[in-house]
Structures are given as C-alpha cells and as structure tokens.
Design a protein around this motif. Structure first.
Motif, PDB file in Angstrom:
ATOM      1  N   THR A   6      18.136  98.741  59.679  1.00  0.00           N
ATOM      2  CA  THR A   6      18.043 100.180  59.876  1.00  0.00           C
ATOM      3  C   THR A   6      19.449 100.770  59.792  1.00  0.00           C
ATOM      4  O   THR A   6      20.447 100.052  59.859  1.00  0.00           O
ATOM      5  CB  THR A   6      17.442 100.526  61.252  1.00  0.00           C
ATOM      6  OG1 THR A   6      18.294  99.982  62.277  1.00  0.00           O
ATOM      7  CG2 THR A   6      16.063  99.925  61.407  1.00  0.00           C
ATOM      8  N   LYS A   7      19.511 102.073  59.637  1.00  0.00           N
ATOM      9  CA  LYS A   7      20.801 102.747  59.616  1.00  0.00           C
ATOM     10  C   LYS A   7      21.504 102.514  60.952  1.00  0.00           C
ATOM     11  O   LYS A   7      20.884 102.581  62.008  1.00  0.00           O
ATOM     12  CB  LYS A   7      20.624 104.242  59.381  1.00  0.00           C
ATOM     13  CG  LYS A   7      21.931 105.018  59.300  1.00  0.00           C
ATOM     14  CD  LYS A   7      21.673 106.492  59.101  1.00  0.00           C
ATOM     15  CE  LYS A   7      22.995 107.245  58.941  1.00  0.00           C
ATOM     16  NZ  LYS A   7      23.869 107.138  60.115  1.00  0.00           N
ATOM     17  N   LEU A   8      22.788 102.237  60.882  1.00  0.00           N
ATOM     18  CA  LEU A   8      23.545 101.963  62.099  1.00  0.00           C
ATOM     19  C   LEU A   8      24.356 103.177  62.534  1.00  0.00           C
ATOM     20  O   LEU A   8      24.882 103.924  61.710  1.00  0.00           O
ATOM     21  CB  LEU A   8      24.494 100.786  61.876  1.00  0.00           C
ATOM     22  CG  LEU A   8      23.858  99.413  61.643  1.00  0.00           C
ATOM     23  CD1 LEU A   8      24.943  98.367  61.442  1.00  0.00           C
ATOM     24  CD2 LEU A   8      22.956  99.032  62.791  1.00  0.00           C
ATOM     25  N   ASP A   9      24.456 103.332  63.857  1.00  0.00           N
ATOM     26  CA  ASP A   9      25.302 104.369  64.435  1.00  0.00           C
ATOM     27  C   ASP A   9      26.487 103.755  65.177  1.00  0.00           C
ATOM     28  O   ASP A   9      27.440 104.463  65.503  1.00  0.00           O
ATOM     29  CB  ASP A   9      24.498 105.224  65.427  1.00  0.00           C
ATOM     30  CG  ASP A   9      23.358 105.959  64.733  1.00  0.00           C
ATOM     31  OD1 ASP A   9      23.564 106.477  63.629  1.00  0.00           O
ATOM     32  OD2 ASP A   9      22.250 106.000  65.313  1.00  0.00           O
ATOM     33  N   GLY A  10      26.419 102.446  65.463  1.00  0.00           N
ATOM     34  CA  GLY A  10      27.492 101.813  66.207  1.00  0.00           C
ATOM     35  C   GLY A  10      27.647 100.342  65.870  1.00  0.00           C
ATOM     36  O   GLY A  10      26.691  99.686  65.440  1.00  0.00           O
ATOM     37  N   LEU A  11      28.858  99.839  66.050  1.00  0.00           N
ATOM     38  CA  LEU A  11      29.165  98.422  65.874  1.00  0.00           C
ATOM     39  C   LEU A  11      29.891  97.943  67.129  1.00  0.00           C
ATOM     40  O   LEU A  11      30.877  98.557  67.554  1.00  0.00           O
ATOM     41  CB  LEU A  11      30.067  98.193  64.658  1.00  0.00           C
ATOM     42  CG  LEU A  11      29.444  98.398  63.276  1.00  0.00           C
ATOM     43  CD1 LEU A  11      30.543  98.449  62.220  1.00  0.00           C
ATOM     44  CD2 LEU A  11      28.467  97.272  62.965  1.00  0.00           C
ATOM     45  N   ALA A 196      18.758  90.013  72.717  1.00  0.00           N
ATOM     46  CA  ALA A 196      18.195  90.412  74.003  1.00  0.00           C
ATOM     47  C   ALA A 196      18.320  91.911  74.235  1.00  0.00           C
ATOM     48  O   ALA A 196      17.480  92.517  74.910  1.00  0.00           O
ATOM     49  CB  ALA A 196      18.900  89.655  75.131  1.00  0.00           C
ATOM     50  N   ALA A 197      19.367  92.518  73.637  1.00  0.00           N
ATOM     51  CA  ALA A 197      19.565  93.956  73.775  1.00  0.00           C
ATOM     52  C   ALA A 197      18.779  94.764  72.751  1.00  0.00           C
ATOM     53  O   ALA A 197      18.773  95.990  72.813  1.00  0.00           O
ATOM     54  CB  ALA A 197      21.056  94.283  73.651  1.00  0.00           C
ATOM     55  N   GLY A 198      18.118  94.085  71.826  1.00  0.00           N
ATOM     56  CA  GLY A 198      17.362  94.778  70.784  1.00  0.00           C
ATOM     57  C   GLY A 198      18.229  95.331  69.674  1.00  0.00           C
ATOM     58  O   GLY A 198      17.834  96.276  68.983  1.00  0.00           O
ATOM     59  N   MET A 199      19.388  94.714  69.464  1.00  0.00           N
ATOM     60  CA  MET A 199      20.325  95.170  68.438  1.00  0.00           C
ATOM     61  C   MET A 199      20.233  94.328  67.184  1.00  0.00           C
ATOM     62  O   MET A 199      19.670  93.228  67.182  1.00  0.00           O
ATOM     63  CB  MET A 199      21.761  95.112  68.976  1.00  0.00           C
ATOM     64  CG  MET A 199      22.029  96.049  70.127  1.00  0.00           C
ATOM     65  SD  MET A 199      23.745  95.916  70.729  1.00  0.00           S
ATOM     66  CE  MET A 199      23.752  97.249  71.937  1.00  0.00           C
ATOM     67  N   GLN A 200      20.774  94.835  66.089  1.00  0.00           N
ATOM     68  CA  GLN A 200      20.998  94.024  64.910  1.00  0.00           C
ATOM     69  C   GLN A 200      22.072  92.987  65.254  1.00  0.00           C
ATOM     70  O   GLN A 200      22.895  93.206  66.156  1.00  0.00           O
ATOM     71  CB  GLN A 200      21.483  94.886  63.739  1.00  0.00           C
ATOM     72  CG  GLN A 200      20.487  95.937  63.276  1.00  0.00           C
ATOM     73  CD  GLN A 200      19.347  95.327  62.463  1.00  0.00           C
ATOM     74  OE1 GLN A 200      19.565  94.475  61.611  1.00  0.00           O
ATOM     75  NE2 GLN A 200      18.140  95.781  62.718  1.00  0.00           N
ATOM     76  N   THR A 201      22.090  91.854  64.574  1.00  0.00           N
ATOM     77  CA  THR A 201      23.086  90.821  64.852  1.00  0.00           C
ATOM     78  C   THR A 201      23.772  90.398  63.557  1.00  0.00           C
ATOM     79  O   THR A 201      23.112  90.018  62.587  1.00  0.00           O
ATOM     80  CB  THR A 201      22.454  89.598  65.522  1.00  0.00           C
ATOM     81  OG1 THR A 201      21.329  89.154  64.753  1.00  0.00           O
ATOM     82  CG2 THR A 201      21.991  89.935  66.932  1.00  0.00           C
ATOM     83  N   LEU A 202      25.097  90.464  63.565  1.00  0.00           N
ATOM     84  CA  LEU A 202      25.907  90.040  62.433  1.00  0.00           C
ATOM     85  C   LEU A 202      26.780  88.867  62.876  1.00  0.00           C
ATOM     86  O   LEU A 202      27.568  88.999  63.820  1.00  0.00           O
ATOM     87  CB  LEU A 202      26.814  91.160  61.936  1.00  0.00           C
ATOM     88  CG  LEU A 202      26.185  92.375  61.268  1.00  0.00           C
ATOM     89  CD1 LEU A 202      27.275  93.359  60.849  1.00  0.00           C
ATOM     90  CD2 LEU A 202      25.367  91.959  60.060  1.00  0.00           C
ATOM     91  N   ALA A 203      26.644  87.720  62.222  1.00  0.00           N
ATOM     92  CA  ALA A 203      27.482  86.564  62.521  1.00  0.00           C
ATOM     93  C   ALA A 203      28.636  86.508  61.541  1.00  0.00           C
ATOM     94  O   ALA A 203      28.486  86.841  60.360  1.00  0.00           O
ATOM     95  CB  ALA A 203      26.662  85.278  62.418  1.00  0.00           C
ATOM     96  N   VAL A 204      29.801  86.093  62.029  1.00  0.00           N
ATOM     97  CA  VAL A 204      30.959  85.880  61.164  1.00  0.00           C
ATOM     98  C   VAL A 204      31.456  84.451  61.353  1.00  0.00           C
ATOM     99  O   VAL A 204      31.238  83.834  62.399  1.00  0.00           O
ATOM    100  CB  VAL A 204      32.085  86.884  61.456  1.00  0.00           C
ATOM    101  CG1 VAL A 204      31.676  88.296  61.037  1.00  0.00           C
ATOM    102  CG2 VAL A 204      32.480  86.868  62.938  1.00  0.00           C
TER     103      VAL A 204
END
Length: 234
Positions: A6-11, A196-204
């Motif tokens: 989905t469109k992101l508003d925060g990182l 757990a927070a219901g966020m998108q997850t990006l691994a680096v």
C-alpha cells in the motif's frame, strides 16, 4: 501471508545493521572494547568474547550474538557476567560511553537518501534496541539527526522489539495508520515487531542475518536502504 503493498506515509528504521553497517561498525567496536576491558588478561578477553558470541580470530560477531538484536541492557548483563561484577549500572555506563564513540560506518550515504525520502512527504523515525541517548549521539555524529521525526530506544517507555509497542508509538505520535508505515530492519526482531504492529516489513542485508533467515518474515528484502527509493517507485 505477506501484506499487499500500500502507499506509505512513514518509514521506521532500525539503527544498527540498517542505517549503519553492522559488522563495519560494531565488530570493529567490539574488538576494541574487549581489549580495553580485558586490560591484558587473556582469560577475561576470552570470557567477554564468549559472552558476546564474538569470534576473536575472525573479529566478527557470530549470528546468534545478543549484540545483534537484544535490548542494550541484556548485552550489558552479558558483559557484567563475563567481568564477574554485579554492578550492572557501572558496566552500562562504560558501554554507553564506548558505544557513543563507535566507528560508525553508514550503510549508504544517509543525508541524500533521507532528504529524498522526506521530500516525498514521508515521516521518518528510528527505533533501536540500543539506548535512546546513544541513538541520538550516533544520528548527530552522522549529521542526520534533524531528518528524523521520532527516535526511541529500548528504555524510552514503549518497550523493545520484537514487541510492537515502540512501533505503534511512532505511528500514534504522527497520526499514521500502521498499515501505511514500513518497518525497515536487518533482524527478525525488527520484522516480527513490524508484523505484530500491522506494518509493512522491509529487510536489509547490511546486518548479520542473511536473506534466507529474513525472507520468511519480510514483505520485501533489499540489499541495503539505498534501494528504498527504487522500491517505492516500483
């Protein structure tokens, strides 16, 4: 099951292994710390290395080291045990001092990346299992402290990863829907907290874990945070 993009508003970024290359920064730091604390006593150096799961010969943390993702207080307790002292507060003060002077190695040039992300309207934050004071010191030293809207450590009152509390605190502080925030990190602690927070997850892959370990918990795996703009554009 991975979430639809989905469109992101925060990182929200982890610090060590994400903003800063883990081994280039912290393996070099650990070698110096062990030498300093051991004071020429080989047995103490070996005990410290064992407690931190640090390979003295390779000069690198092993994958299971508590230094990779555990809250700072747990790392301090390991060091205190190896030194044979019950004064954990004193050991924490020593480690905090040395941590603030760690040889920081940014994963990529941070200022242009973060400025570009802010220019897209994204709210940026940092959540680390290190202390908040050390996080501020590192961001200041890297010249990027002013580019973050939120900074929290394990002792900031929201809890520590992999619990979702500090991630949700970031979202709540800026009126963001968790599903429109991505947690960016190099460890399963980061990714599990994001889920757990219901966020998108990006691994680096600038930490100690490889793609095979991280992929099951990540919506996307990137080589480093410098790939985020291209990922967003895609």
């Amino acid at each position: 099951m991975k979430k639809p993009v989905t469109k992101l508003d925060g990182l929200l970024f982890d610090k060590d292994g994400t903003l800063f290359d883990f081994h280039a920064t912290w393996s070099a730091w650990a070698k110096g710390l062990i030498v300093t604390l051991a004071e020429g006593r080989p047995g103490v150096a070996e005990a410290l290395a064992a407690a931190l799961e640090f390979d003295l010969e390779a000069e690198r943390f092993r994958p299971g080291s508590p230094a990779i993702a555990s809250p700072n207080r747990e790392v301090v307790a390991c060091v205190a045990g190896a030194l044979g002292t019950a004064d954990v507060d004193a050991v924490e003060a020593v480690l905090d001092y040395h941590a603030r002077h760690a040889p920081l190695s940014p994963a990529v040039p941070l200022a242009p990346l973060l400025e570009g992300l802010r220019a897209q309207g994204l709210i940026l934050g940092v959540m680390t299992n290190d202390s908040e004071s050390t996080a501020h010191a590192h961001l200041e030293a890297a010249g990027v402290a002013a580019l973050f809207d939120f900074v929290a450590g394990y002792e900031s009152g929201y809890g520590a990863k992999p619990e979702p509390g500090p991630l949700l605190a970031f979202a709540q502080a800026h009126g963001l829907r968790p599903g429109r925030v991505a947690m960016v990190g190099d460890s399963t602690h980061d990714l599990l907290a994001g889920w757990a927070a219901g966020m998108q997850t990006l691994a680096v892959l600038t930490g100690a874990a490889g793609a095979g370990e991280l992929a099951p918990f990540a919506d996307h795996v990137l080589a480093h945070i410098g790939e985020i703009p291209a990922w967003l554009a895609a």
